[in-house]
Motif scaffolding. Sequence first.
Motif, PDB file in Angstrom:
ATOM      1  N   UNK A 122       0.847  -1.181   0.000  1.00 48.55           N
ATOM      2  CA  UNK A 122       0.000   0.000   0.000  1.00 48.55           C
ATOM      3  C   UNK A 122       0.882   1.230   0.000  1.00 48.55           C
ATOM      4  N   UNK A 123       0.921   2.032  -1.027  1.00 46.47           N
ATOM      5  CA  UNK A 123       0.143   1.945  -2.251  1.00 46.47           C
ATOM      6  C   UNK A 123       0.655   0.832  -3.171  1.00 46.47           C
ATOM      7  N   UNK A 124      -0.132   0.512  -4.184  1.00 51.58           N
ATOM      8  CA  UNK A 124       0.308  -0.489  -5.154  1.00 51.58           C
ATOM      9  C   UNK A 124      -0.236  -0.154  -6.543  1.00 51.58           C
ATOM     10  N   UNK A 332       0.505  17.644   4.537  1.00 59.43           N
ATOM     11  CA  UNK A 332      -0.775  16.978   4.791  1.00 59.43           C
ATOM     12  C   UNK A 332      -1.985  17.853   4.492  1.00 59.43           C
ATOM     13  N   UNK A 333      -1.781  19.148   4.458  1.00 58.97           N
ATOM     14  CA  UNK A 333      -2.901  20.058   4.186  1.00 58.97           C
ATOM     15  C   UNK A 333      -3.337  20.005   2.726  1.00 58.97           C
ATOM     16  N   UNK A 334      -2.487  19.432   1.880  1.00 57.57           N
ATOM     17  CA  UNK A 334      -2.781  19.434   0.443  1.00 57.57           C
ATOM     18  C   UNK A 334      -3.431  18.130   0.000  1.00 57.57           C
ATOM     19  N   UNK A 335      -4.546  18.265  -0.708  1.00 52.94           N
ATOM     20  CA  UNK A 335      -5.201  17.110  -1.316  1.00 52.94           C
ATOM     21  C   UNK A 335      -4.854  17.116  -2.805  1.00 52.94           C
ATOM     22  N   UNK A 350       0.149  15.317 -13.099  1.00 49.37           N
ATOM     23  CA  UNK A 350       0.700  14.194 -12.335  1.00 49.37           C
ATOM     24  C   UNK A 350      -0.457  13.240 -12.055  1.00 49.37           C
ATOM     25  N   UNK A 351      -0.179  12.109 -11.459  1.00 51.25           N
ATOM     26  CA  UNK A 351      -1.285  11.261 -10.991  1.00 51.25           C
ATOM     27  C   UNK A 351      -1.399  11.392  -9.481  1.00 51.25           C
ATOM     28  N   UNK A 352      -2.567  11.787  -8.985  1.00 48.40           N
ATOM     29  CA  UNK A 352      -2.777  11.848  -7.538  1.00 48.40           C
ATOM     30  C   UNK A 352      -2.583  10.450  -6.939  1.00 48.40           C
ATOM     31  N   UNK A 353      -2.055  10.382  -5.724  1.00 46.57           N
ATOM     32  CA  UNK A 353      -1.749   9.090  -5.124  1.00 46.57           C
ATOM     33  C   UNK A 353      -2.963   8.278  -4.701  1.00 46.57           C
ATOM     34  N   UNK A 354      -4.057   8.947  -4.446  1.00 44.28           N
ATOM     35  CA  UNK A 354      -5.237   8.318  -3.846  1.00 44.28           C
ATOM     36  C   UNK A 354      -5.638   6.957  -4.446  1.00 44.28           C
ATOM     37  N   UNK A 355      -5.825   6.866  -5.776  1.00 44.85           N
ATOM     38  CA  UNK A 355      -6.338   5.592  -6.304  1.00 44.85           C
ATOM     39  C   UNK A 355      -5.359   4.417  -6.188  1.00 44.85           C
ATOM     40  N   UNK A 361      -6.402   5.894   1.882  1.00 40.63           N
ATOM     41  CA  UNK A 361      -5.473   6.644   1.029  1.00 40.63           C
ATOM     42  C   UNK A 361      -4.818   7.822   1.737  1.00 40.63           C
ATOM     43  N   UNK A 362      -3.570   8.049   1.387  1.00 43.17           N
ATOM     44  CA  UNK A 362      -2.904   9.287   1.788  1.00 43.17           C
ATOM     45  C   UNK A 362      -3.175  10.300   0.685  1.00 43.17           C
ATOM     46  N   UNK A 363      -3.979  11.294   0.990  1.00 42.77           N
ATOM     47  CA  UNK A 363      -4.426  12.207  -0.067  1.00 42.77           C
ATOM     48  C   UNK A 363      -3.414  13.288  -0.404  1.00 42.77           C
TER      49      UNK A 363
END
Lengths: 402, 402
Positions: A122-124, A332-335, A350-355, A361-363
């Motif tokens: 995680x993430x993967x 951490x304040x940034x999504x 870029x690709x957001x990390x969430x998915x 998820x770490x947003x």
Amino acid sequence: MKYAFADRVRYLQSSAVRDILKIVGQGNVISFAGGLPDDDLFPIEGLEDAFSRVFATGKKSLQYMETEGYRPLREVIIERMSKKGINKFTADDVLVTTGSQQAIDLFSRIMLSPGDVVLTEDPTYLAALQVFKSYEAQVVAVDSDADGMLPDDLEQKIKQYNPKCVYVVPTFSNPAGRVWSLERRKKLIELVHKYRVVVFEDDPYGELQFADNETYKPLSSLDDGTHVMYTSTFSKTAVPALRTGWIVGPYQIIRMMAQAKQANDLHSNSLSQQALYQLCTHYDLDAHIRHLIQVYKGRMEIMVKSIEQAELPNVHFVKPKGGMFLWVEVDEAINTTNLLNDAVSNGVAYVPGEPFFAGRPKQNTMRLNFTHATPDKIEQGMNLLVQVLSKEMEKRLVEIGK
Amino acid sequence: MKYAFADRVRYLQSSAVRDILKIVGQGNVISFAGGLPDDDLFPIEGLEDAFSRVFATGKKSLQYMETEGYRPLREVIIERMSKKGINKFTADDVLVTTGSQQAIDLFSRIMLSPGDVVLTEDPTYLAALQVFKSYEAQVVAVDSDADGMLPDDLEQKIKQYNPKCVYVVPTFSNPAGRVWSLERRKKLIELVHKYRVVVFEDDPYGELQFADNETYKPLSSLDDGTHVMYTSTFSKTAVPALRTGWIVGPYQIIRMMAQAKQANDLHSNSLSQQALYQLCTHYDLDAHIRHLIQVYKGRMEIMVKSIEQAELPNVHFVKPKGGMFLWVEVDEAINTTNLLNDAVSNGVAYVPGEPFFAGRPKQNTMRLNFTHATPDKIEQGMNLLVQVLSKEMEKRLVEIGK
């Protein structure tokens, strides 16, 4: 007309992120979003020569082929694998697939009943998560650090969930760029033997290794040939257009996957398999890979330097030892999902990390690709990205009243 | 180690027939078993030229591509489709697949939940049956005659089973070589509109039409663009090695299939898609198809004549109007599955009809391919087959004491 789709399509919905990134392909945006190699480095002469050689063998080269794949190519693959220490197998234990993506899909198709559990890092890899979910499997994330999965948590989760498999990208992972330590690799093999769990080792990037004085042994090379399925691809070392990957592992599983492949598409493009065989035997693919490494390593250094010099607060990353991606954790304040639109309007993607997360998820994460853009574009794009991030930080600080 | 496969693999087991036929490929047997075009007719010069043209466009041709397929090829496909009266669609409504087999598989993946019903002809395409069953769907055979499904039985079964789709090969079907009448085609479209059922029209052989004074309208051309998915392939008209097929139909379904394809293999071989585009635009594929028709028709005539001249009792067949197969019903006393071993020992192979049946199999049927063997081999092989059948008839007559 409203069509009555199968239940499993609920896992196939397009995402907002994908829709934004589709636009990127058309515009003037510098994109670190894709997972593309640089076209300029493609061995086009070598390939054209390889195709000519295949055509010269005659019309039989254009006929249907056995599902398992072109045998001489499978033999070349076995030879290349044995140089990586994967030496418990013969060409019979190899299935040629349409990219390693199809290897993940076929394996899941024959292994996963609804409700079955897959353990992952995680993430993967996002598209692996999508495949597992499309077969209605349950994905459970194992706690990890920079060296790989934490053995205690892995053992506890194996006991708790009785998983069908453990899916890992142990070398230059997508998206995190992580490399598992040898100790953790050995521990994983020990645990899956103890509890009789199959490992799916996804290694598309393993050959793109920057440090030539280190060795990262594939999990498959540490196994006795019974517990690890190993998949890789020619997409990152030769070219993506041929969509040729492979999977090697215990024959019983390979055989069942071949039967699933027969239902799926009969066999993969066979002209390309023959051309790749010619490329491997008449072209110095290893020298080509060494060149790729040199270029990609240089680009990674530029990207890393851009971030370091920006001195943004609370930015963390691990300098990649190979592969194609830099994984960045910002304040951490940034999504990063919410920020993407803004970034694209400012000319960088870029690709957001969430998915990529199987668990919570770490947003505040993002994946940056450093192989596709030229050094100039990387500098430009990183400057834009740093500006977007700085502005967002300021906004957040104002919001929380500082 | 014993591996714990998914429940659905029980539908993927290899068959005894397949195992026998695998041996055939290696030996000295004349085989009418496969579904292969003749390699000698492959347009190898045209293709080599097409690949050169693609390489000349530069390195970008070797990069990843969008899942839906190479847009210029999709446009060529739309143009070719519109000549067949399929004109409700644009390139957006086309998905390029790894052979039409993948179109069947992806459609099933997004449509069929376990227990869903698919209506089919009987007999029908074996590998489609395998796909439907692999998604744990229930296949129900509709009564048919030489003109297609019987409308009354079709309507009754739609009402009884509320099927997810009706799967048909209306033109030169595999295995039966059947051509649906226009009236039955229209009736099918009328019924699926009345009951809102999707039709999956599988048309790999439609272009191999022997009589140039007849027209067989695709079901898709009789529909308003909402109820029919139409799939075909370049495997029979150009070459199989490129594994390039397509499916065209309502965008909502195509879009969902593209999402499933993304999980399955990201996209099909894109170099080959570009080469096929070059082939379609710089080579007279239609003239090539006319040549194929002429040769294959001649071979079909030889095969048919061999059977007719043998004057075996109780042998029935319909002379094919196109496609690649002759479907033969022999005396009811003969079980073609049991006879296969004997036939192969005597130097000739066929596919027993049994596995093609969705309902109760007729065990006295066989499928003979007339496109792969040369005229000489067809004559020799048919003589051997007739001998095997005659001997078996004698044995049966002795057994029942006549």
